[in-house]
Design an enzyme around this catalytic site. Structure first.
Site, PDB file in Angstrom:
ATOM      1  N   THR A 117       0.814  -1.215   0.000  1.00  0.00           N
ATOM      2  CA  THR A 117       0.000   0.000   0.000  1.00  0.00           C
ATOM      3  C   THR A 117       0.846   1.264   0.000  1.00  0.00           C
ATOM      4  OG1 THR A 117      -1.513   1.289   1.405  1.00  0.00           O
ATOM      5  CG2 THR A 117      -0.091  -0.246   2.528  1.00  0.00           C
ATOM      6  N   TYR A 141      -1.761  -0.010  10.184  1.00  0.00           N
ATOM      7  CA  TYR A 141      -2.065  -0.677   8.910  1.00  0.00           C
ATOM      8  C   TYR A 141      -0.860  -0.592   7.969  1.00  0.00           C
ATOM      9  CZ  TYR A 141      -3.744  -1.140   4.150  1.00  0.00           C
ATOM     10  OH  TYR A 141      -3.868  -1.495   2.836  1.00  0.00           O
TER      11      TYR A 141
HETATM   12  N1  UFG Z   1     -13.268  11.643   1.388  1.00  0.00           N
HETATM   13  C1  UFG Z   1     -14.260  12.573   1.539  1.00  0.00           C
HETATM   14  N2  UFG Z   1     -15.510  12.130   1.873  1.00  0.00           N
HETATM   15  C2  UFG Z   1     -15.802  10.812   2.065  1.00  0.00           C
HETATM   16  C3  UFG Z   1     -14.756   9.863   1.904  1.00  0.00           C
HETATM   17  C4  UFG Z   1     -13.496  10.315   1.567  1.00  0.00           C
HETATM   18  O1  UFG Z   1     -14.057  13.782   1.378  1.00  0.00           O
HETATM   19  O2  UFG Z   1     -16.948  10.481   2.390  1.00  0.00           O
HETATM   20  C5  UFG Z   1     -11.923  12.103   1.015  1.00  0.00           C
HETATM   21  C6  UFG Z   1     -10.874  11.770   2.054  1.00  0.00           C
HETATM   22  O3  UFG Z   1     -10.825  12.765   3.042  1.00  0.00           O
HETATM   23  C7  UFG Z   1      -9.615  11.697   1.188  1.00  0.00           C
HETATM   24  C8  UFG Z   1     -10.132  11.204  -0.166  1.00  0.00           C
HETATM   25  O4  UFG Z   1     -11.524  11.437  -0.147  1.00  0.00           O
HETATM   26  O5  UFG Z   1      -9.117  12.984   1.018  1.00  0.00           O
HETATM   27  C9  UFG Z   1      -9.875   9.742  -0.388  1.00  0.00           C
HETATM   28  O6  UFG Z   1     -10.315   9.030   0.772  1.00  0.00           O
HETATM   29  P1  UFG Z   1     -10.499   7.450   0.789  1.00  0.00           P
HETATM   30  O7  UFG Z   1     -11.033   7.095   2.144  1.00  0.00           O
HETATM   31  O8  UFG Z   1     -11.269   7.021  -0.409  1.00  0.00           O
HETATM   32  O9  UFG Z   1      -9.031   6.899   0.585  1.00  0.00           O
HETATM   33  P2  UFG Z   1      -7.698   7.200   1.414  1.00  0.00           P
HETATM   34  O10 UFG Z   1      -6.825   8.005   0.516  1.00  0.00           O
HETATM   35  O11 UFG Z   1      -7.959   7.715   2.757  1.00  0.00           O
HETATM   36  O12 UFG Z   1      -7.206   5.719   1.593  1.00  0.00           O
HETATM   37  C10 UFG Z   1      -6.344   5.142   0.705  1.00  0.00           C
HETATM   38  C11 UFG Z   1      -6.578   3.634   0.600  1.00  0.00           C
HETATM   39  C12 UFG Z   1      -6.229   2.967   1.906  1.00  0.00           C
HETATM   40  C13 UFG Z   1      -4.820   3.342   2.275  1.00  0.00           C
HETATM   41  C14 UFG Z   1      -4.761   4.848   2.418  1.00  0.00           C
HETATM   42  C15 UFG Z   1      -3.433   5.373   2.874  1.00  0.00           C
HETATM   43  O13 UFG Z   1      -7.908   3.395   0.252  1.00  0.00           O
HETATM   44  O14 UFG Z   1      -6.325   1.568   1.763  1.00  0.00           O
HETATM   45  O15 UFG Z   1      -5.059   5.418   1.157  1.00  0.00           O
HETATM   46  O16 UFG Z   1      -2.509   5.300   1.837  1.00  0.00           O
HETATM   47  F1  UFG Z   1      -4.450   2.787   3.432  1.00  0.00           F
END
Ligand code: UFG
Length: 331
Positions: A117, A141
């Site tokens: 990841t 994680y």
């Molecule tokens: N976001 C929103 N509203 C929501 C959901 C997400 O604004 O309802 C935003 C988050 O704040 C973030 C972006 O959308 O800025 C992406 O969020 P995600 O939760 O879709 O994904 P992440 O980047 O947080 O997570 C990803 C992978 C994980 C990994 C993580 C850290 O999905 O498995 O990156 O590298 F662990």
């Protein structure tokens, strides 16, 4: 020769199984079905319900099916959950992976592909991150995955096993043929949340933070279509079988989209508006996380086929509709 796919009933794993079957491979899936679904496993694959740390079970699967490669997806993936219960993550991700690698070595499986990841990197900047960037996971994680990478590295030096660890950025979308997709309830991932909101499964969604140092103030991520990710694994398998050395490589498209751009894309695909509220930052979110994917392209010969946000979103939305049908059919 058979490929053992752990976690093959889950989101990415179930796409991998289809990718392998489409390429004519023989596939056996090992999954506990704790978050995956039996129906998500392609019928042509053999499903064994069990744990990757069950050495006897895994040993007999390897021997009975002449397994020459393991693609290991099984694991826990919720970042905040890992902060609340780190030991569960070190057990389920790190410790069980250790046992699986040990079994692979003991049974003489020569090839291992590991689901890593972007969370292994420290707080990324706006620049695309290369594999040699600082490794400083900010959650158990991320660390649980990085420790698994290191175990593979050391096992690869000591034993006759070569590996590829692919560091995924933001995996999204669904099988373009509608055979599988992201199905876990209580999703937190942006594209899934936006599709659920568009289809009325949620009354509204929130944008987490509008004051980041990015062009429109919302976070930027490198969204990669799950089918392109599965293709990268298949190429990694080919490369290992051809004698290629162990490799750690990013999987992303090398450019990012903001949260607002993603929501606009979902609005375009859905054709109607849905309620989006501007909210506070979500703790732990980095402003931007974008891959440099030169290495995967060069080493794996990987050329993404679905590098198009609107296509990722259209496939995710189509799957969300299929899932609605499946869930209502099940009552
Ligand atoms: N976001 C929103 N509203 C929501 C959901 C997400 O604004 O309802 C935003 C988050 O704040 C973030 C972006 O959308 O800025 C992406 O969020 P995600 O939760 O879709 O994904 P992440 O980047 O947080 O997570 C990803 C992978 C994980 C990994 C993580 C850290 O999905 O498995 O990156 O590298 F662990």
């Amino acid at each position: 020769m058979t490929v053992l796919v752990t976690g093959g009933a889950g989101y990415i794993g179930s796409h991998m199984v289809w990718e392998l079957l489409d390429a004519g491979e023989s596939v056996v899936v090992l999954d506990r079905l704790s978050t995956g679904f039996e129906w998500a496993v392609a019928p042509e694959a053999k499903l064994v319900v069990g744990d990757v740390a069950d050495e006897d079970l895994v040993g007999s699967i390897i021997r009975d099916n002449k397994v020459d490669a393991i693609i290991h997806f099984a694991g826990s993936i919720v970042v905040p959950e890992s902060v609340a219960d780190p030991l569960a993550y070190y057990e389920n991700n790190t410790s069980k992976t250790r046992t699986l690698i040990e079994t692979a070595v003991r049974e003489g499986v020569p090839h291992f592909i590991f689901s890593s990841t972007a969370a292994v990197y420290g707080g990324a900047g706006l620049e695309p991150v290369r594999e040699d960037a600082r490794l400083a996971p900010e959650s158990p994680y991320g660390l649980s995955k990085l420790m698994s990478e290191w175990m593979l590295r050391d096992a690869g030096l000591a034993h006759d096993i070569r590996y590829t660890a692919l560091r995924y950025f933001n995996v999204a979308g669904a099988d373009p043929k509608g055979r599988t997709g992201q199905s876990t309830p209580g999703a937190t991932h942006l594209i899934k949340v936006a599709c659920e909101t568009a289809l009325g499964k949620r009354p509204f969604m929130q944008v987490f933070g509008t004051d980041y140092p990015t062009p429109d103030g919302t976070c930027m991520r490198d969204y990669i279509h799950v089918s392109d990710l599965a293709a990268a694994h298949r190429l990694a398998l080919q490369r290992l079988r051809a004698g290629g050395p162990s490799l750690v490589a990013n999987c992303g498209y090398s450019h990012g989209y903001s949260v607002l751009e993603v929501i606009e894309s979902v609005r375009r695909a859905f054709g109607r508006d849905f309620e989006v509220k501007m909210g506070a930052r979500r703790p732990g979110d980095a402003a931007a996380v974008v891959a440099n994917s030169d290495l995967a392209r060069a080493e794996l010969g990987w050329t993404p086929q679905r590098d198009d946000l609107d296509q990722i979103v259209a496939d995710a939305l189509a799957w969300e509709r299929i899932l609605t049908g499946k869930n209502s059919a099940r009552g």
